[in-house]
Structures are given as structure tokens and as C-alpha cells.
Design an enzyme around this catalytic site. Structure first.
Site, mmCIF file in Angstrom:
data_model
loop_
_atom_site.group_PDB
_atom_site.id
_atom_site.type_symbol
_atom_site.label_atom_id
_atom_site.label_comp_id
_atom_site.label_asym_id
_atom_site.label_seq_id
_atom_site.Cartn_x
_atom_site.Cartn_y
_atom_site.Cartn_z
ATOM 1 N N GLU A 137 -13.947 -21.787 8.999
ATOM 2 C CA GLU A 137 -14.037 -23.145 9.562
ATOM 3 C C GLU A 137 -15.457 -23.654 9.363
ATOM 4 O OE1 GLU A 137 -12.804 -23.917 13.587
ATOM 5 O OE2 GLU A 137 -11.170 -22.456 13.436
ATOM 6 N N GLU A 148 -11.380 -17.300 17.305
ATOM 7 C CA GLU A 148 -12.565 -17.423 18.172
ATOM 8 C C GLU A 148 -12.428 -16.614 19.455
ATOM 9 O OE1 GLU A 148 -13.362 -21.638 18.510
ATOM 10 O OE2 GLU A 148 -14.377 -21.634 16.573
HETATM 11 C C1 BG6 Z 1 -12.974 -24.484 16.479
HETATM 12 C C2 BG6 Z 1 -11.508 -24.250 16.673
HETATM 13 O O1 BG6 Z 1 -13.626 -24.159 17.621
HETATM 14 O O2 BG6 Z 1 -13.424 -25.785 16.273
HETATM 15 C C3 BG6 Z 1 -10.612 -25.347 16.132
HETATM 16 O O3 BG6 Z 1 -11.103 -23.014 16.135
HETATM 17 C C4 BG6 Z 1 -11.239 -26.677 16.451
HETATM 18 O O4 BG6 Z 1 -9.328 -25.191 16.660
HETATM 19 C C5 BG6 Z 1 -12.574 -26.767 15.740
HETATM 20 O O5 BG6 Z 1 -10.449 -27.782 16.161
HETATM 21 C C6 BG6 Z 1 -13.282 -28.110 15.871
HETATM 22 O O6 BG6 Z 1 -13.429 -28.452 17.223
HETATM 23 P P1 BG6 Z 1 -12.897 -29.841 17.767
HETATM 24 O O7 BG6 Z 1 -13.034 -29.752 19.225
HETATM 25 O O8 BG6 Z 1 -13.771 -30.863 17.160
HETATM 26 O O9 BG6 Z 1 -11.486 -29.969 17.343
#
Ligand code: BG6
Length: 465
Positions: A363, A175
Site C-alpha cells: 500500500e 495491518e
Molecule cells: C491502510 C488500510 O491503513 O490505509 C486501508 O489498510 C486504508 O484499508 C488505507 O484504506 C488508506 O487509509 P484511508 O483512511 O485513507 O482509507
């Protein structure tokens, strides 16, 4: 209708959110290790140093460091084709500027990769997932300092050579666009601002140094193993315009250029007209030398990896864009996020139209505060519905829109520490981990209902949803 042969179904993790063992076997501190989780109404906080008696979620996380065999066996049961993970930079170079790498750290990833390969699970590796060594922040001011480029290249050189026969897919920075988008990009780029500093300028310079570092590493990686596929990775949150007023269309452009600023440089290998318009909007001058232009050209990425969770609505206000998280046409789930499967198809089309390079969804997922019921089961129907609807849209993007999508790794296939809040109860996994927000629990793993559902999806290569 299923995915094409070789489609990379799997899950995605980050070292600092799952490994723990934060000071074991020679590991140094990384930026994630001084971040406290939010606790009982007190927001997440970055400490100067580690304080005794304070709970830091990354220090133990879910102890993947000791339990990786058990966890990988569970991923194998689900039939994972790949696991996206990161190497903790500070496990390899504890301070970031060390002369020689830490052999114990290298051995740890040898063992993890071998375990994955034993089950034919391909490791997909992020070189830096919010894991810049803390010493580089303290002694050099982090990515605002071009010296970090050499440290990063040296680190990449070591891991590329060590794992060249075990890893094919790499990503340079997780990111990377969060460097500009976040008000406080400490986790992303280790940046803290002094009172008299122009933070926009610092973000532009830090991003530039990361671009050069990434391009150098892409070029280096291709020379070490011509089969390497090295991608950039951005957070991609598409935005819809609030109304059909032309100003809202402009607002959408202002919003989009902050993301395309990153992909343009890394995919096209140059600062494009869009990048210059963004610099103008930020009021920052950036001089790019001839040598740097050459480096960027030689280091174009092979694919775009991105995270997708939800969408925004944008509107115009005084030559700026304003983000609205709510959308009256969409349901809002826990943690105040819209649930928008079609938004994923939109994201895929927007990126593919602009870049025409393979896309990897690395993701996607839904955080739920899952509970174990009286029968010792976790019935996460909402998660199953979320993934079913999103995968349906990926299939439409592939088969109807002809977008080249190479894989899909769901975020946090096993519950891990949340990056934004440090919570454990913000759970994304198919596997439940017995640990709570204050760090208490047995760390025992339990399969949720979605576990066997995802297994069927992978078995049928996306046919059976
Ligand atoms: C992304 C990141 O922004 O979102 C991850 O690359 C992160 O590291 C994921 O865990 C989910 O966000 P969060 O804050 O719910 O863990």
C-alpha cells in the site's frame, strides 16, 4: 535502471471498501458493515446494529461485486501484474462459526480470480482486511477470545484448498500492528473495551491470539501448497527524532518497538527480547505455553508486506514518545499527511536490516479530492509526481542498498471508500468513480491522467517514470 524481472507492479484493494453487496448471496455482516462514515462534521461511528435509513459506506461501496469484470479490464489495460485484494471472511463463513462454508461466496472469488488470471494478473490475497464476521465480535468478544483461532484456521483451510491453484501470495491480517497502536482497534480486531477492562492487556491477548492464528495458517498453507508465499502485513510509518538529544533516540526506540513487536513474532517465530521489553513497558504479563512456542516457530512468514504513506517526528516526554505529524522539512498534503518519498527508502532499509526477508510494499498512495474538469478530464499531476518520487526511492533501495523488494501495489488503484473516514472524496485511484461522500452518484468509472502514466511505468518495468 528498472525493476528485476517478475517484479509485482499492481494495485491494492480491500473487500469491504470496494465490493458492496454486503448482504447478497448469503454474506453475513462483518465489522466494517456497522461503521458509519463521518458526515458533515459528525465523526465516524460504530453502531451496535444496522439502522434503517443510515448510510453505511461499505454496503454498496463502489459495487465491485457486480462490476469486477469492468474494473479488472481497466487494471489489465494498465498492465497490472498483480492485484492485491481481500476475501471477505463473512462471505465464506457468514457468522464465522458456521459448520459449512457458503458456496455462493466461494464462487464469487472463483469468478474474480479467473477474471484476473485471464489477463495474467496474479491475485495477492489478504485473509482478513478489517473483515472479522460481526457475529464473532458479539458472541465471543472477538480476538480477545482464543476460540477465534480455530474459526480463522477453518476459514483459511477452506480458501487455501479451494484456490490453491489460483493464488500463490497470501497475507494473514492487514495491518496487524494497528491492534496495539490504535486507541480504538474495533476495525482492526473487533475490540470494544468495557469500562473496568485493562485495554492494554486485552490488546496484548488479542494480538497473541492473532499471532497463533497466523502461525497455524502459515504452517497449514505450506502443507496445502508448498509454493504458497504467506506474509504478515503491518502499517509501517518510520519516525525521525525531533532533535539529537539522546532522549529523543530513546523515544524513537519506544515508538519502533510497538511495530517490531509484531514483525519479530511473525518473522522470527518467537517473542524476542524486544517483545518482552514492550510487554514490560505496557505493564502486561503474558504466559506463552510450550505448545504455543512451537506453533510460532513452525509458522514463520515468508515475507513482510507493509503499507507506507507518510512519516512522523517523535520526541521524548516522561519515558514515552510523542508523535508530531508535521515535519518542517516536508510538505504536508491534503488530509494533513507529510509527503516523504525518502521515508519509503528509510522504511525499506529499516525493515530489511532487521529481518532480511523479502519485502512487499502493498500500500502506498496519495489521497486527493480529485475533480472532473470542463473537458471531462481529471488531471492529477500531484498523484503522478507522488508516485514518480516514491518509485525512484524504491529503485534506490533496490539498486544502491540491495534491499530485496518483490513488488509494489498502490493503494486504491480505483477510488474506493476511505477506511478512516468513510469518505469517497478521499480518492487514491488512477480511475475515478462517480460517487460522493453521502453515497450519491452514477458509479461510472473515468480514467484519470495518472492512468496512462502508471501504464507506462509498468510497461517499462519501472524504467519510464
Ligand atoms: C491502510 C488500510 O491503513 O490505509 C486501508 O489498510 C486504508 O484499508 C488505507 O484504506 C488508506 O487509509 P484511508 O483512511 O485513507 O482509507
Amino acid at each position: 535502471m528498472n525493476m528485476k524481472e517478475g517484479f509485482l507492479f499492481g494495485g491494492a484493494l480491500a473487500a469491504n471498501q470496494c465490493e458492496g453487496g454486503y448482504n447478497l448471496d448469503g454474506k453475513g455482516l462483518s465489522i466494517a458493515d456497522v461503521v458509519r462514515g463521518s458526515q458533515q462534521g459528525i465523526p465516524r461511528q460504530v453502531d451496535e446494529k444496522i439502522h434503517e435509513g443510515v448510510y453505511y459506506p461499505s454496503h454498496e461501496a463502489i459495487d465491485f461485486y457486480h462490476r469486477y469484470k469492468e474494473d479488472i479490464a481497466l487494471f489489465a489495460q494498465m498492465g497490472f501484474k498483480c492485484l492485491r485484494m481481500s476475501i471477505s471472511w463473512a462471505r465464506i463463513f457468514p457468522n464465522g462459526d458456521d459448520e459449512i462454508p457458503n458456496e455462493c461466496g466461494l464462487q464469487f472469488y472463483d469468478k474474480v480470480f479467473d477474471e484476473l488470471l485471464k489477463y495474467n494478473i496474479q491475485p495477492i490475497v489478504t485473509l482478513s482486511h478489517f473483515e472479522t464476521p460481526l457475529h464473532l465480535v458479539e458472541a465471543y468478544g472477538s480476538w480477545r477470545n482464543p476460540k477465534l483461532i480455530d474459526f480463522y484456521v477453518k476459514y483459511a483451510n477452506v480458501v487455501f484448498k479451494r484456490y490453491k491453484d489460483k493464488v500463490i501470495y497470501w497475507m494473514t491480517f492487514n495491518e496487524i500492528n494497528e491492534t496495539m497502536n490504535k486507541k480504538d482497534p474495533f476495525l482492526q480486531a473487533g475490540l470494544k473495551f468495557k469500562e473496568d477492562e485493562n485495554d492494554k492487556k486485552v490488546k496484548v491477548i488479542a494480538s497473541h491470539n492473532m499471532f497463533i492464528a497466523s502461525a497455524k495458517v502459515v504452517d497449514l498453507g505450506h502443507r496445502i501448497n508448498p509454493n504458497f508465499k504467506i506474509g504478515c502485513m503491518i502499517q509501517y510509518t518510520p519516525a525521525y527524532t525531533k532533535t539529537c538529544h539522546p532522549n529523543d533516540a530513546l523515544a524513537k526506540r519506544f515508538y519502533n518497538i510497538q511495530n517490531y513487536y509484531y514483525t519479530d513474532v511473525m518473522v522470527k517465530g518467537e517473542y524476542t527480547s524486544l517483545c518482552y521489553s514492550q510487554l514490560k513497558r505496557l505493564g502486561v504479563d503474558l504466559t506463552i505455553s510450550k505448545e504455543e512456542q512451537e506453533i510460532l516457530k513452525k509458522g514463520k512468514v515468508d515475507y513482510i508486506a507493509f503499507s507506507y504513506y507518510f512519516t512522523y517526528v517523535v520526541s521524548y516526554d516522561e519515558n514515552q514518545f510523542v508523535i508530531d505529524k508535521k515535519n518542517k522539512y516536508l510538505q504536508t498534503g491534503q488530509w494533513n499527511r507529510t509527503i516523504d518519498p525518502i521515508g519509503l527508502r528509510v522504511a525499506l532499509n529499516e525493515l530489511y536490516d532487521r529481518y532480511q526477508v523479502p519485502l512487499f510494499i502493498v500500500e502506498n498512495g496519495i489521497p486527493l479530492d480529485d475533480k472532473i474538469d470542463g473537458n471531462n478530464e481529471i488531471i492529477d499531476e500531484e498523484r503522478i509526481a507522488f508516485f514518480r518520487n516514491h518509485i525512484m526511492q524504491i529503485k534506490k533501495a533496490i539498486h544502491e542498498d540491495f534491499v530485496n523488494v518483490i513488488g509494489y501495489t498502490t493503494w486504491g488503484p480505483i477510488d474506493i471508500v476511505s477506511v478512516s473516514t468513510g469518505e469517497m472524496n478521499k480518492r487514491y485511484g488512477f480511475i475515478y468513480v462517480d460517487k460522493d461522500n453521502s453515497g450519491k452518484g452514477t458509479l461510472q468509472r473515468f480514467k484519470k491522467k495518472s492512468f496512462s502514466w502508471y501504464k507506462k511505468v509498468i510497461e517499462s518495468n519501472g524504467e519510464c517514470l
